[in-house]
Design an enzyme around this catalytic site. Structure first.
Site, PDB file in Angstrom:
ATOM      1  N   PRO A  40       0.803  -1.235   0.000  1.00  0.00           N
ATOM      2  CA  PRO A  40       0.000   0.000   0.000  1.00  0.00           C
ATOM      3  C   PRO A  40       0.828   1.274   0.000  1.00  0.00           C
ATOM      4  CG  PRO A  40       0.035  -0.962   2.186  1.00  0.00           C
ATOM      5  CD  PRO A  40       0.736  -1.939   1.288  1.00  0.00           C
ATOM      6  N   LYS A  89      -1.647   1.767  -5.289  1.00  0.00           N
ATOM      7  CA  LYS A  89      -1.834   1.294  -6.665  1.00  0.00           C
ATOM      8  C   LYS A  89      -2.837   0.154  -6.798  1.00  0.00           C
ATOM      9  CE  LYS A  89       1.537   3.909  -8.306  1.00  0.00           C
ATOM     10  NZ  LYS A  89       1.231   5.110  -9.088  1.00  0.00           N
ATOM     11  N   TYR A 124       3.750   8.466  -9.305  1.00  0.00           N
ATOM     12  CA  TYR A 124       2.895   8.510  -8.110  1.00  0.00           C
ATOM     13  C   TYR A 124       1.420   8.460  -8.497  1.00  0.00           C
ATOM     14  CZ  TYR A 124       1.446  10.205  -3.434  1.00  0.00           C
ATOM     15  OH  TYR A 124       0.888  10.346  -2.184  1.00  0.00           O
TER      16      TYR A 124
END
Length: 391
Positions: A290, A294, A388
């Site tokens: 985590p 994603k 990101y």
């Protein structure tokens, strides 16, 4: 078509198949109330939002989703912020709790005539080497049952029937235990900063992620093997205050901790993702830590690749897309895994390190250099922003 699991992957897939005129049923072992309330991730990537909007699945997130584009890093050298929507590809996240997205997808699927069998546990998938596979199940009343279809989509997680049913020697498993454990917390407390907060501290990582105006997700690194209920609420908040340097940057809004779970950071990828008439998606295909938010985004992406490939085969007899499904998804999965691995190294000491005594001086200096590079280098910031938000 039989779909195992009513999470993001299974429900997006079910909706897209239904829209293509393909009859499908979703088998879900939990009851509907549990499916609609189990809290998971809440950061939707820009591409995920585009997929949902393109297919008419974004009504709820348009109304209630909140745009988010800032993250803040706190270290012994100070703090800095990245407005990542102004970096890289110029994209941002949408904060929308996963249980709300699942509720939206489920409601829409049922409204257009989709079938979901709640309380039905898939036991095994059979005959995947044929064009008539079947799924044995334990029905809600405990009786055994069997479902047959042309294809089966395993969207039932890493411990589900799809993975358990893979023939021996048919899959290559890539697994990494990162040696890091988080205590994941959901608190009835307003967010304490208007950014995703990443705190790097000698006592371990701490993270702050807003969910709603009244609910905040926190993570705090703990020793491997720590029970979820080992820490009192006072200890949790004191540790978060310390690691997030509340004295320097302002106090955290405290509230009742309503959910807690211990998460061992692991990565797990299966290759290939197709086994005859069985396809894997979501956590059944790949588990990702985590650290970079994603998981749900990959699940939606994989479903959006699988659905038109199935439609091309079932409606038009064109199997080319199905043949390319595994390779296409794995390209995205490994790119996400690489960034997640980079984030783990950025935010944590080496495995087994419990503090400055256990963490090598080399690794400490290297991590500090990486963070300073992210603080000062525009090219590094652009790379961070693109990965990101991207999947």
């Amino acid at each position: 078509m039989v779909v195992l699991g009513a999470g993001p992957a299974g429900l997006v897939l079910g909706n897209l198949l239904q829209d293509s005129g393909i009859d499908c049923v979703i088998l879900e072992r939990a009851e509907r109330a549990h499916v609609e309330t189990r809290a998971r991730a809440g950061f939707l990537a820009a591409n995920t939002v585009r997929i949902l909007e393109e297919h008419g699945l974004a009504d709820g997130l348009r109304r209630r989703g909140q745009p988010h584009s800032t993250c803040e890093f706190r270290t012994a050298d100070g703090r800095f912020r990245l407005e990542y929507s102004e970096l890289g590809l110029g994209e941002r996240h949408t904060v929308y709790p996963q249980q709300e997205l699942v509720t939206d997808l489920l409601t829409r699927f049922l409204d257009v005539g989709g079938r979901v069998r709640f309380g039905t546990e898939a036991v095994a998938v059979h005959d995947t080497e044929t064009d008539r596979p079947s799924v044995t199940v334990r029905e809600a009343d405990g009786r055994p049952g069997r479902w047959r279809a042309r294809y089966v989509a395993g969207c039932d997680g890493r411990h589900g029937a799809a993975r358990r049913s893979l023939p021996p020697g048919s899959v290559r498993r890539h697994h990494c235990d990162h040696g890091v454990t988080w205590l994941g917390l959901l608190a009835e407390a307003p967010p304490s900063l208007d950014a995703v907060g990443y705190a790097v501290h000698e006592r371990g990582f701490a993270g702050h992620m807003a969910r709603t105006s009244e609910i905040t997700r926190y993570y705090v690194q703990c020793e491997r093997g720590t029970p979820a209920d080992a820490w009192s609420e006072d200890r949790i908040w004191d540790e978060l205050d310390l690691r997030m340097r509340a004295k320097e940057y302002g106090p955290l809004h405290r509230g009742s901790v309503v959910q807690r779970a211990v998460v061992d950071l692991e990565s797990d990828v299966l290759e290939p993702l197709r086994h005859g008439s069985l396809f894997l998606a979501g956590d059944a295909a790949a588990l990702i830590s985590p650290s970079a938010a994603k998981g749900a985004n990959l699940a939606v992406l994989e479903a959006s690749i699988l659905a038109p490939a199935l439609a091309a085969d079932l409606v038009h007899g064109d199997s080319e897309r199905l043949g390319a499904y595994s390779a296409r998804c794995l390209e995205h999965i490994w790119r996400a895994q690489e960034f997640s691995h980079w984030m783990i190294g950025l935010l944590h000491g080496p495995p087994g390190a419990s503090g400055p005594e256990g963490e090598s001086l080399f690794h400490t200096a290297l991590r500090r250099s990486r963070i300073n590079s992210l603080r000062t280098s525009r090219s590094r910031q652009d790379w961070f922003a693109e990965h990101y938000v991207g999947v």
